[in-house]
Design a protein around this motif. Structure first.
Motif: not given
Length: 180
Positions: A11-35
């Motif tokens: 999304x345009x110039x985002x910041x992602x606020x995650x709940x403690x149990x949400x690890x999807x972004x970390x997984x996707x980032x490690x796989x270089x699937x998201x910026x």
């Protein structure tokens, strides 16, 4: 697995606020699937509310919250500790705890409304299947947000749009599935 977090990351110039149990972004980032975008974990209800009210978020075009059920759990735990002495039986008695949590949730929606003057808000949610009674015919299943109805009802009224994403699958005559 549908792509909620990926949508938020692009999304345009985002910041992602995650709940403690949400690890999807970390997984996707490690796989270089998201910026690589800024992410913040809200560890408690008070942390979440302070963050939502923080002027630091005004520097972003999109504030993404991942995911609704995790933030509801932070509210529930806060209410359990502060209003019911940590006693789960007192919390569930007569539905009082859920109503208290829903009342607290309204302060969250008010804070999001104030924040929406500076940024677009994306609030992601997991889903669950809810059986709906139909007095005119057969009962049916429908998807709804994975949170208590007393939290979901005001949230969907607050939102400008509520979108649902899923995969479309077709089973060929040979029994193989395809879709996207």
């Amino acid at each position: 697995g549908f792509g909620k977090t990926t949508l938020m990351a692009y999304s345009p110039k985002p910041v992602i606020i995650r709940a403690p149990e949400e690890s999807g972004f970390v997984t996707l980032r490690k796989a270089d699937r998201v910026p690589d975008v800024p992410t913040i974990v809200a560890g408690s209800w008070l942390d979440l509310m302070a963050l939502i009210k923080s002027p630091e978020l005004h520097g972003f075009d999109t504030v993404c919250l991942d995911a609704l059920g995790g933030f509801e759990e932070l509210a529930r735990l806060h209410v359990l500790r502060t209003c019911y002495e940590g006693n789960e039986d007192k919390y569930v008695a007569y539905g009082k705890g859920n109503q208290t949590t829903a009342n607290l949730w309204m302060t969250f929606l008010s804070a999001l409304e104030a924040l929406s003057e500076h940024a677009s808000i994306i609030l992601a949610s997991h889903t669950r299947v809810h059986r709906s009674k139909n007095p005119m015919g057969e009962d049916f299943d429908r998807f709804t947000a994975d949170c208590h109805e007393k939290v979901w009802a005001p949230t969907k009224r607050w939102a400008d749009a509520v979108c649902f994403g899923t995969f479309f699958t077709i089973v060929d005559q040979d029994g193989k599935g395809k879709g996207g």
